[in-house]
Design a protein around this motif. Sequence first.
Motif, PDB file in Angstrom:
ATOM      1  N   ALA A   1       1.274   7.449  -5.673  1.00 62.09           N
ATOM      2  CA  ALA A   1       0.819   6.320  -4.860  1.00 62.09           C
ATOM      3  C   ALA A   1       1.740   5.118  -5.039  1.00 62.09           C
ATOM      4  CB  ALA A   1      -0.616   5.953  -5.217  1.00 62.09           C
ATOM      5  N   ALA A   2       2.203   4.883  -6.258  1.00 60.64           N
ATOM      6  CA  ALA A   2       3.110   3.768  -6.523  1.00 60.64           C
ATOM      7  C   ALA A   2       4.455   3.976  -5.837  1.00 60.64           C
ATOM      8  CB  ALA A   2       3.298   3.587  -8.028  1.00 60.64           C
ATOM      9  N   GLN A   3       4.938   5.210  -5.808  1.00 60.36           N
ATOM     10  CA  GLN A   3       6.212   5.504  -5.142  1.00 60.36           C
ATOM     11  C   GLN A   3       6.095   5.392  -3.629  1.00 60.36           C
ATOM     12  OE1 GLN A   3       7.294   9.388  -6.537  1.00 60.36           O
ATOM     13  NE2 GLN A   3       8.188   8.628  -8.436  1.00 60.36           N
ATOM     14  N   ALA A   4       4.915   5.694  -3.098  1.00 54.10           N
ATOM     15  CA  ALA A   4       4.718   5.653  -1.652  1.00 54.10           C
ATOM     16  C   ALA A   4       4.585   4.234  -1.109  1.00 54.10           C
ATOM     17  CB  ALA A   4       3.469   6.466  -1.281  1.00 54.10           C
ATOM     18  N   LYS A   5       4.229   3.273  -1.984  1.00 48.05           N
ATOM     19  CA  LYS A   5       4.086   1.892  -1.539  1.00 48.05           C
ATOM     20  C   LYS A   5       5.441   1.316  -1.192  1.00 48.05           C
ATOM     21  CE  LYS A   5       0.081   0.086  -4.007  1.00 48.05           C
ATOM     22  NZ  LYS A   5      -0.318  -0.855  -5.041  1.00 48.05           N
ATOM     23  N   PRO A   6       5.528   0.594  -0.076  1.00 45.97           N
ATOM     24  CA  PRO A   6       6.790  -0.097   0.218  1.00 45.97           C
ATOM     25  C   PRO A   6       6.979  -1.244  -0.776  1.00 45.97           C
ATOM     26  CG  PRO A   6       5.139  -0.593   1.898  1.00 45.97           C
ATOM     27  CD  PRO A   6       4.543   0.419   0.957  1.00 45.97           C
ATOM     28  N   HIS A   7       8.204  -1.457  -1.156  1.00 51.77           N
ATOM     29  CA  HIS A   7       8.492  -2.503  -2.145  1.00 51.77           C
ATOM     30  C   HIS A   7       8.347  -3.872  -1.502  1.00 51.77           C
ATOM     31  CE1 HIS A   7      10.311   1.010  -4.062  1.00 51.77           C
ATOM     32  NE2 HIS A   7      10.033   0.382  -5.186  1.00 51.77           N
TER      33      HIS A   7
ATOM     34  N   ASN B   1      -0.498  11.443 -12.391  1.00 56.16           N
ATOM     35  CA  ASN B   1       0.439  11.894 -11.353  1.00 56.16           C
ATOM     36  C   ASN B   1       0.073  11.311  -9.992  1.00 56.16           C
ATOM     37  OD1 ASN B   1       1.754  13.382 -13.310  1.00 56.16           O
ATOM     38  ND2 ASN B   1       0.860  15.333 -12.698  1.00 56.16           N
ATOM     39  N   GLN B   2      -1.228  11.260  -9.677  1.00 58.22           N
ATOM     40  CA  GLN B   2      -1.657  10.677  -8.410  1.00 58.22           C
ATOM     41  C   GLN B   2      -1.304   9.194  -8.347  1.00 58.22           C
ATOM     42  OE1 GLN B   2      -5.885  12.000  -8.215  1.00 58.22           O
ATOM     43  NE2 GLN B   2      -5.329  12.854  -6.221  1.00 58.22           N
TER      44      GLN B   2
END
Length: 168
Positions: free
Chosen positions: A159-165, A154-155
Motif C-alpha cells: 500500500a505504501a509503494q502504491a501511494k503516489p509520492h 506485506n500488505q
Amino acid sequence: MAEENGSQTPEAAAQQTPALPKMQVLGQFVRDLSFENIAAQKAVKGNVQPEIQVQVGVEARKRPTENQYDVVVKLKIDSKNKEGGEQIFLIELDYAGIFLIENVNEQQMHPFLHIECPRMLFPFIRRIVADLSHDGGFPPLNLDNMDFVQIYRNQLARAAQAKPHADA
C-alpha cells in the motif's frame, strides 16, 4: 482498613485497570469459492510433481452495527507441474467472518482486524481447502500455518509503494 494503608478497594482498582480486548465471532461463511481441476480438463498425463503457490489477502471493514466488523480472507492457490509448468488445479476462496470487537483502541483496531481475526478464521479455511482439493480428485492440501503478522506487514508495504509520492 485497606484504604488506610494505601491500597485500593477492588472497585477503585477495576475502574483504573483498562478493560481487556474482547472478540466474538458472530458468524462465518464462504463468500466466494471456485475450484478448477485443469489437469482433468486438459487430460494431463505422466509424472505430475505439483508446485503449490498460495497468495493471501485480508480485507476488513466496519459494519453499520456498533462494534461489529467484517473480515474477509482471500486465498488464491495455484498448483502447477514442476516439470512443464502446466496448471494442475486452481482454488480461489473468499472466507468471511463477522466479529464483535470491544475494548480495542482506534490505533490498534486495523492490525487487530488484519491479524487476530484471520487467525480465528484460519482453521476453518484450512479444512475447506483440504476437503475441496480431496473432493476434486487430489490428495488433501493441508495448508501450513500462516503468519498473519507478516501478511499484514506485506500488505502495508504494498500500500505504501502504491501511494503516489507527495514530495514531487
